[in-house]
Design an enzyme around this catalytic site. Structure first.
Site, short mmCIF file in Angstrom:
data_model
loop_
_atom_site.label_atom_id
_atom_site.label_comp_id
_atom_site.label_asym_id
_atom_site.label_seq_id
_atom_site.Cartn_x
_atom_site.Cartn_y
_atom_site.Cartn_z
CD GLN A 77 -2.92 -1.14 2.30
OE1 GLN A 77 -2.64 -1.76 3.32
NE2 GLN A 77 -4.05 -0.47 2.19
CG HIS B 161 0.89 -4.89 -13.50
ND1 HIS B 161 2.04 -5.30 -12.89
CD2 HIS B 161 0.76 -3.58 -13.21
CE1 HIS B 161 2.58 -4.27 -12.24
NE2 HIS B 161 1.83 -3.21 -12.44
CG ASP C 22 2.74 -0.34 -10.98
OD1 ASP C 22 2.44 -1.39 -10.39
OD2 ASP C 22 2.57 -0.18 -12.21
NE ARG D 283 0.03 -4.72 11.95
CZ ARG D 283 -1.05 -4.87 11.19
NH1 ARG D 283 -1.97 -3.92 11.11
NH2 ARG D 283 -1.24 -5.98 10.50
CG HIS E 284 -0.81 -6.11 5.32
ND1 HIS E 284 -0.94 -5.47 6.53
CD2 HIS E 284 -1.92 -5.77 4.61
CE1 HIS E 284 -2.07 -4.77 6.54
NE2 HIS E 284 -2.68 -4.93 5.39
CG ASN F 142 -3.32 -7.33 8.13
OD1 ASN F 142 -3.55 -6.80 9.21
ND2 ASN F 142 -3.99 -7.02 7.02
CD GLU F 143 -7.99 -6.71 8.09
OE1 GLU F 143 -8.43 -6.79 6.94
OE2 GLU F 143 -8.24 -5.75 8.83
C1 NOJ Z 1 -7.47 -3.47 6.97
C2 NOJ Z 1 -6.27 -3.81 6.15
O1 NOJ Z 1 -5.35 -4.50 6.93
C3 NOJ Z 1 -5.63 -2.60 5.49
O2 NOJ Z 1 -4.71 -3.05 4.57
C4 NOJ Z 1 -6.71 -1.72 4.89
O3 NOJ Z 1 -6.19 -0.66 4.15
C5 NOJ Z 1 -7.60 -1.20 6.00
N1 NOJ Z 1 -8.25 -2.34 6.63
C6 NOJ Z 1 -8.69 -0.22 5.56
O4 NOJ Z 1 -9.61 -0.87 4.73
#
Ligand code: NOJ
Length: 515
Positions: free
Chosen positions: A55, A75, A88, A113, A158, A202-203
């Site tokens: 991100q 892409h 990118d 983090r 992530h 993560n998530e």
């Molecule tokens: C959780 C995600 O871990 C993160 O990558 C995302 O940008 C945020 N939520 C907001 O949606």
């Protein structure tokens, strides 16, 4: 190498970490009187911010980085992403990390983090090629943070799997447990002298959807109720493998902690009827217990309601076995307890009622409860993110009860808008959510030792591109320098982070819950 200053910091952090349980049960304290009552957080409480590699970093093909599944999807399928945006370049933090660390220091952050891009370090996903320039980047970032007195907190995964491993099938393939262990070992060997808080994943609720649904997450495979269950099974085993590796081989010398970050809304029942309350429980178990029950409950394994319902539906579909894979008793024991704390990402609340939604088969169907949000709740730029701070307090209390007083780090919480510098909506969100957090800790006795705001700066919001902004610092994407500017919320968070206090705001106890 770590500096003398950073060693001192580590000693302090260890003291703070061991001091954590002592705060539990302390009575809440409101300082001041009249209108400006301040609520003080416990000694040792840590505030910080969070980002993720794909991100913010950009430099998607620089210095030997390999392709990952996000590079590949944006892409190959630009139409999946709003405005055909890509990561990118993103915030170009790969080149601007020193400036970013300066901004974090200005904010008074105790920790940062961030995540490591697997393919930047292992371009082919495995150990056949180790990219020294990639390793150097995170080495420099970590040292820069420690020099500024900010603790690095690292997420290993992530969402950006090396494309080479996706070509082997990705997370549904159990061989990924071994590959993830190899990658994690390299990270721990390289940075574990300075990194004392690790998050494996993560998530997983979100990224395993990449094997259940198209155009949401890569690899965008449409196998609902099968691919997501298989992917999760591997992820839980991979998490536990790395936890035990750290615990036995590295903790004795490195003295850190390792955990996983799970996400959930708080879920309200649509009414107080037994049907709606059961629908609420199924929603929480299928969305959160799916990952948390195997790790944090006393009995381990997937939640019983989930095992029963998926088995029954699978049988009705004429399948010879459940679509939900089975752990052996040894695996149940191996996963149970494999976390030093619970990393929690929380943003919003939803409402559950009994019913069916989603394709057949799918996890949504298996769950048998339907979710919605009350249209009167204040909203953000993201359709899913409604402002409901009371839900945060309720969720923290539910976790405390459900998982036996578990120690929690809030690894993400935040609000989206369209990128205004005067971000009153975000200020209101942080004020009210941090008040709800304080109430959960200081009045209700929930064990929370740290809080991270998402996000340090505007960034690539996955398939929503750059239209939904979560940053405390604004990034000007029209300017080739990607200039960063503090929003008004930066001032607010700076005072909360440095004073460890939040101005009292009453959390509403009355709210409507109809959809
Ligand atoms: C959780 C995600 O871990 C993160 O990558 C995302 O940008 C945020 N939520 C907001 O949606």
């Amino acid at each position: 190498m770590a500096t003398a200053k950073s060693h001192l910091l580590l000693v302090w952090l260890l003291l703070a970490a061991t001091a954590t349980p002592a705060v539990v049960g302390e009575k809440g304290r409101d300082d001041g009187d009249g209108e400006n009552v301040k609520r003080t957080f416990p000694a040792g409480f840590m505030f910080g911010t969070a980002t993720a590699a794909y991100q913010v970093e950009g430099a998607w093909n620089e210095d030997g980085k390999g392709e990952n599944i996000w590079d590949h999807m944006v892409h190959e399928h630009p139409e999946y992403i709003r405005d055909n945006a890509t990561g990118d370049i993103a915030d170009d933090s790969y080149h601007k990390y020193e400036e970013d660390v300066r901004l974090l220091a200005e904010l008074g952050s105790d920790f940062y983090r961030f995540s490591i891009s697997w393919a930047r370090i292992l371009p082919k996903g495995d150990l056949s090629q180790i990219n020294q320039l990639g390793l150097n980047y995170y080495d420099n970032l970590i040292n820069e943070l420690l020099d500024k007195g900010i603790e690095p907190l690292v997420t290993m995964y992530h969402w950006d799997l090396p494309q080479a491993l996706q070509e082997l099938g990705g997370w549904p393939n159990p061989i990924l447990v071994d590959y993830f262990e190899d990658y994690a070992r390299l990270l721990i060997e390289s940075y574990g002298d300075r990194v004392k808080h690790w998050i494996t994943f993560n998530e997983p609720l979100e990224f395993t959807m990449g094997y259940a649904k198209e155009a949401y997450m890569p690899p965008s495979i449409n196998k609902p109720g099968v691919g997501d269950y298989l992917a999760t099974h591997t992820v839980l085993l991979a998490h536990a493998r790395v936890y035990h590796m750290y615990d036995t081989e590295y903790r004795p010398t490195q003295q850190g902690n390792i955990s996983i970050t799970l996400n959930t809304d708080w879920v309200e029942p649509a009414s107080d009827s037994p049907e709606d309350i059961a629908a609420q429980d199924r929603m929480l178990q299928f969305n959160f217990g799916w990952f948390a029950h195997p790790i944090f409950s006393e009995e381990g394994d997937y939640p019983q309601v989930m095992r029963e319902r998926v088995a029954a539906n699978s049988e009705a579909e004429g399948l010879p076995r459940s679509r939900l894979p089975t752990f052996t008793p040894e695996e149940v024991a191996f996963i149970r307890g494999s976390s030093d704390f619970l990393g929690l990402n929380h943003y919003t609340t939803s409402i559950a009622t009994s019913g069916e939604e989603g394709p057949n088969p799918s996890r949504d169907r298996d769950r048998g409860s339907v979710g919605c949000q009350d249209p009167t709740w204040p909203t953000s730029a993201s359709s899913w993110l409604k402002v409901a701070p009371w839900g945060f307090r309720k969720l923290l209390n539910w976790l405390h009860k459900e998982y036996n007083g578990v120690t929690i780090m809030v690894t993400e919480n935040g609000f989206s808008d369209s990128g205004e510098l005067n971000d009153a909506g975000r200020e209101n969100y942080y004020k009210t959510y941090i008040n709800a957090l304080w109430e959960a800790i200081m009045i209700d006795g929930v064990n929370v030792f740290a809080y991270a705001a998402w996000s340090a700066l505007d960034n690539f919001e996955w398939t929503r591109g750059y239209a939904e902004r979560f940053g405390i610092y604004h990034v000007n994407y029209d300017d080739p320098n990607l200039t960063r500017t503090p929003k008004s919320s930066a001032q607010l968070l700076k005072s909360i982070f440095t004073e460890k206090m939040v101005e009292k705001v009453e959390t509403p106890s009355e709210y409507s819950r109809s959809c």
